[in-house]
Motif scaffolding. Structure first.
Motif, PDB file in Angstrom:
ATOM      1  N   ALA A  99     131.646  -9.439 -16.532  1.00 50.53           N
ATOM      2  CA  ALA A  99     130.435  -8.617 -16.544  1.00 50.53           C
ATOM      3  C   ALA A  99     129.182  -9.456 -16.770  1.00 50.53           C
ATOM      4  CB  ALA A  99     130.542  -7.544 -17.624  1.00 50.53           C
ATOM      5  N   SER A 100     129.255 -10.442 -17.640  1.00 55.72           N
ATOM      6  CA  SER A 100     128.064 -11.259 -17.892  1.00 55.72           C
ATOM      7  C   SER A 100     127.672 -12.046 -16.650  1.00 55.72           C
ATOM      8  CB  SER A 100     128.280 -12.188 -19.082  1.00 55.72           C
ATOM      9  OG  SER A 100     129.268 -13.153 -18.789  1.00 55.72           O
ATOM     10  N   ARG A 101     128.641 -12.485 -15.887  1.00 58.54           N
ATOM     11  CA  ARG A 101     128.322 -13.199 -14.642  1.00 58.54           C
ATOM     12  C   ARG A 101     127.686 -12.235 -13.636  1.00 58.54           C
ATOM     13  NH1 ARG A 101     130.066 -18.097 -13.488  1.00 58.54           N
ATOM     14  NH2 ARG A 101     130.534 -17.610 -11.319  1.00 58.54           N
ATOM     15  N   TRP A 102     128.233 -11.030 -13.517  1.00 61.33           N
ATOM     16  CA  TRP A 102     127.714 -10.053 -12.565  1.00 61.33           C
ATOM     17  C   TRP A 102     126.338  -9.539 -12.985  1.00 61.33           C
ATOM     18  CZ3 TRP A 102     126.458  -4.825 -12.489  1.00 61.33           C
ATOM     19  CH2 TRP A 102     126.338  -4.260 -11.214  1.00 61.33           C
ATOM     20  N   LEU A 103     126.193  -9.219 -14.287  1.00 68.82           N
ATOM     21  CA  LEU A 103     124.934  -8.655 -14.771  1.00 68.82           C
ATOM     22  C   LEU A 103     123.811  -9.679 -14.880  1.00 68.82           C
ATOM     23  CD1 LEU A 103     126.268  -6.292 -17.568  1.00 68.82           C
ATOM     24  CD2 LEU A 103     125.246  -5.627 -15.381  1.00 68.82           C
ATOM     25  N   GLY A 104     124.169 -10.950 -14.969  1.00 66.98           N
ATOM     26  CA  GLY A 104     123.153 -11.993 -15.114  1.00 66.98           C
ATOM     27  C   GLY A 104     122.085 -11.935 -14.041  1.00 66.98           C
ATOM     28  N   SER A 105     122.477 -11.643 -12.828  1.00 66.31           N
ATOM     29  CA  SER A 105     121.506 -11.590 -11.730  1.00 66.31           C
ATOM     30  C   SER A 105     120.978 -10.180 -11.475  1.00 66.31           C
ATOM     31  CB  SER A 105     122.162 -12.127 -10.454  1.00 66.31           C
ATOM     32  OG  SER A 105     123.264 -11.306 -10.102  1.00 66.31           O
ATOM     33  N   ARG A 106     121.443  -9.192 -12.228  1.00 67.50           N
ATOM     34  CA  ARG A 106     121.051  -7.798 -11.988  1.00 67.50           C
ATOM     35  C   ARG A 106     120.444  -7.121 -13.216  1.00 67.50           C
ATOM     36  NH1 ARG A 106     125.589  -9.294  -9.491  1.00 67.50           N
ATOM     37  NH2 ARG A 106     125.907  -8.740  -7.333  1.00 67.50           N
ATOM     38  N   ARG A 107     120.108  -7.868 -14.233  1.00 65.65           N
ATOM     39  CA  ARG A 107     119.691  -7.274 -15.516  1.00 65.65           C
ATOM     40  C   ARG A 107     118.419  -6.430 -15.441  1.00 65.65           C
ATOM     41  NH1 ARG A 107     118.853 -12.665 -18.738  1.00 65.65           N
ATOM     42  NH2 ARG A 107     120.193 -13.270 -17.082  1.00 65.65           N
ATOM     43  N   GLU A 108     117.582  -6.626 -14.445  1.00 65.24           N
ATOM     44  CA  GLU A 108     116.339  -5.861 -14.339  1.00 65.24           C
ATOM     45  C   GLU A 108     116.487  -4.577 -13.531  1.00 65.24           C
ATOM     46  OE1 GLU A 108     113.697  -6.432 -16.168  1.00 65.24           O
ATOM     47  OE2 GLU A 108     114.818  -8.114 -17.002  1.00 65.24           O
ATOM     48  N   ARG A 109     117.622  -4.331 -12.981  1.00 65.56           N
ATOM     49  CA  ARG A 109     117.832  -3.095 -12.213  1.00 65.56           C
ATOM     50  C   ARG A 109     117.845  -1.901 -13.155  1.00 65.56           C
ATOM     51  NH1 ARG A 109     122.285  -4.413  -7.528  1.00 65.56           N
ATOM     52  NH2 ARG A 109     121.019  -5.939  -6.451  1.00 65.56           N
ATOM     53  N   LEU A 110     117.310  -0.786 -12.683  1.00 65.20           N
ATOM     54  CA  LEU A 110     117.200   0.427 -13.490  1.00 65.20           C
ATOM     55  C   LEU A 110     118.566   0.909 -13.979  1.00 65.20           C
ATOM     56  CD1 LEU A 110     115.443   2.663 -14.658  1.00 65.20           C
ATOM     57  CD2 LEU A 110     115.715   3.894 -12.487  1.00 65.20           C
ATOM     58  N   GLY A 111     119.551   0.906 -13.128  1.00 65.20           N
ATOM     59  CA  GLY A 111     120.889   1.363 -13.509  1.00 65.20           C
ATOM     60  C   GLY A 111     121.499   0.510 -14.613  1.00 65.20           C
ATOM     61  N   VAL A 112     121.308  -0.784 -14.546  1.00 67.22           N
ATOM     62  CA  VAL A 112     121.840  -1.692 -15.563  1.00 67.22           C
ATOM     63  C   VAL A 112     121.122  -1.464 -16.889  1.00 67.22           C
ATOM     64  CG1 VAL A 112     122.066  -4.117 -16.217  1.00 67.22           C
ATOM     65  CG2 VAL A 112     122.617  -3.402 -13.887  1.00 67.22           C
ATOM     66  N   ARG A 113     119.795  -1.326 -16.851  1.00 72.48           N
ATOM     67  CA  ARG A 113     119.018  -1.070 -18.084  1.00 72.48           C
ATOM     68  C   ARG A 113     119.404   0.269 -18.696  1.00 72.48           C
ATOM     69  NH1 ARG A 113     113.411  -2.413 -15.726  1.00 72.48           N
ATOM     70  NH2 ARG A 113     113.373  -0.183 -15.919  1.00 72.48           N
ATOM     71  N   ALA A 114     119.608   1.296 -17.866  1.00 72.52           N
ATOM     72  CA  ALA A 114     120.006   2.614 -18.379  1.00 72.52           C
ATOM     73  C   ALA A 114     121.396   2.551 -19.012  1.00 72.52           C
ATOM     74  CB  ALA A 114     119.980   3.643 -17.251  1.00 72.52           C
ATOM     75  N   PHE A 115     122.296   1.834 -18.386  1.00 73.95           N
ATOM     76  CA  PHE A 115     123.654   1.702 -18.927  1.00 73.95           C
ATOM     77  C   PHE A 115     123.622   1.015 -20.288  1.00 73.95           C
ATOM     78  CE2 PHE A 115     127.518  -0.870 -19.430  1.00 73.95           C
ATOM     79  CZ  PHE A 115     128.465   0.142 -19.449  1.00 73.95           C
ATOM     80  N   THR A 116     122.920  -0.087 -20.409  1.00 76.70           N
ATOM     81  CA  THR A 116     122.879  -0.806 -21.683  1.00 76.70           C
ATOM     82  C   THR A 116     122.158   0.012 -22.757  1.00 76.70           C
ATOM     83  OG1 THR A 116     120.940  -2.072 -20.956  1.00 76.70           O
ATOM     84  CG2 THR A 116     123.092  -3.101 -20.664  1.00 76.70           C
ATOM     85  N   ALA A 117     121.123   0.762 -22.375  1.00 80.23           N
ATOM     86  CA  ALA A 117     120.438   1.612 -23.352  1.00 80.23           C
ATOM     87  C   ALA A 117     121.355   2.751 -23.814  1.00 80.23           C
ATOM     88  CB  ALA A 117     119.155   2.185 -22.754  1.00 80.23           C
ATOM     89  N   GLY A 118     122.190   3.237 -22.930  1.00 84.64           N
ATOM     90  CA  GLY A 118     123.116   4.314 -23.276  1.00 84.64           C
ATOM     91  C   GLY A 118     124.236   3.881 -24.206  1.00 84.64           C
ATOM     92  N   LEU A 119     124.491   2.599 -24.277  1.00 83.58           N
ATOM     93  CA  LEU A 119     125.537   2.105 -25.176  1.00 83.58           C
ATOM     94  C   LEU A 119     125.119   2.165 -26.645  1.00 83.58           C
ATOM     95  CD1 LEU A 119     126.960  -0.948 -23.213  1.00 83.58           C
ATOM     96  CD2 LEU A 119     128.006   1.290 -23.536  1.00 83.58           C
TER      97      LEU A 119
END
Length: 178
Positions: A99-119
């Motif tokens: 996940a860290s490898r995949w999210l590293g290049s996608r961390r600014e996407r809205l879906g990724v930010r919403a997912f991490t905020a929801g945790l």
């Protein structure tokens, strides 16, 4: 193996393997289910032994996940320790790496930010349930509730380091007041 047969040992490993995938916020957030499995379902530990195992591991220097090793050791010695640690570490470590490898290049996407905020609320809820389970041996004591209330008040109203409050709780417990 402390009298534990191979099938029970594989069951222990499998259960911690599943818990690894639920350990949002760290392995300590799955302590309520560990307590249910080890204490209530199988009777391998008492409530007091379970809480003491976690307390001992948390007081020791090193990573917080040491409590999983102590629980495994107390259930089935070295084999139990290996089963619980391998079970809790293999899936979550593999997933975190991928996940860290995949999210590293996608961390600014809205879906990724919403997912991490929801945790965050999920983690808070899991930590609350962990505290509730760990307090089982003393929940009936008014002094434990007083200590909890004072701790919350100090945490919400001051800038005092939580380490001082942990130390105070340790002193109160050592004195036998809780």
């Amino acid at each position: 193996m402390h009298g534990m047969d191979t099938a029970a040992l594989f069951g222990l490993f499998g259960h911690f393997l599943l818990l690894s995938m639920l350990a949002v916020g760290g392995a300590i957030t799955t302590a309520p289910d560990m307590q249910r499995y080890l204490v209530q379902e199988h009777g391998w530990l008492s409530d007091a032994q379970f809480s003491a195992s976690i307390g001992l591991a948390q007081a020791a220097p090193g990573p917080n996940i040491l409590f999983v090793a102590v629980l495994g050791w107390n259930v089935a010695g070295l084999a139990g320790m290996v089963a619980t640690m391998a079970g809790i570490l293999i899936p979550s470590s593999t997933l975190a790496f991928a996940a860290s490898r995949w999210l590293g290049s996608r961390r600014e996407r809205l879906g990724v930010r919403a997912f991490t905020a929801g945790l965050a609320p999920l983690t808070i809820g899991l930590l609350w349930s962990t505290g509730w389970v760990l307090a089982t041996p003393v929940r009936h004591q008014w002094s434990a509730w007083l200590l909890l209330g004072l701790t919350l008040l100090v945490m919400l109203r001051t800038q005092v380091s939580p380490m001082w409050l942990i130390g105070l709780g340790a002193l109160v417990g050592a004195a036998g007041w809780v």
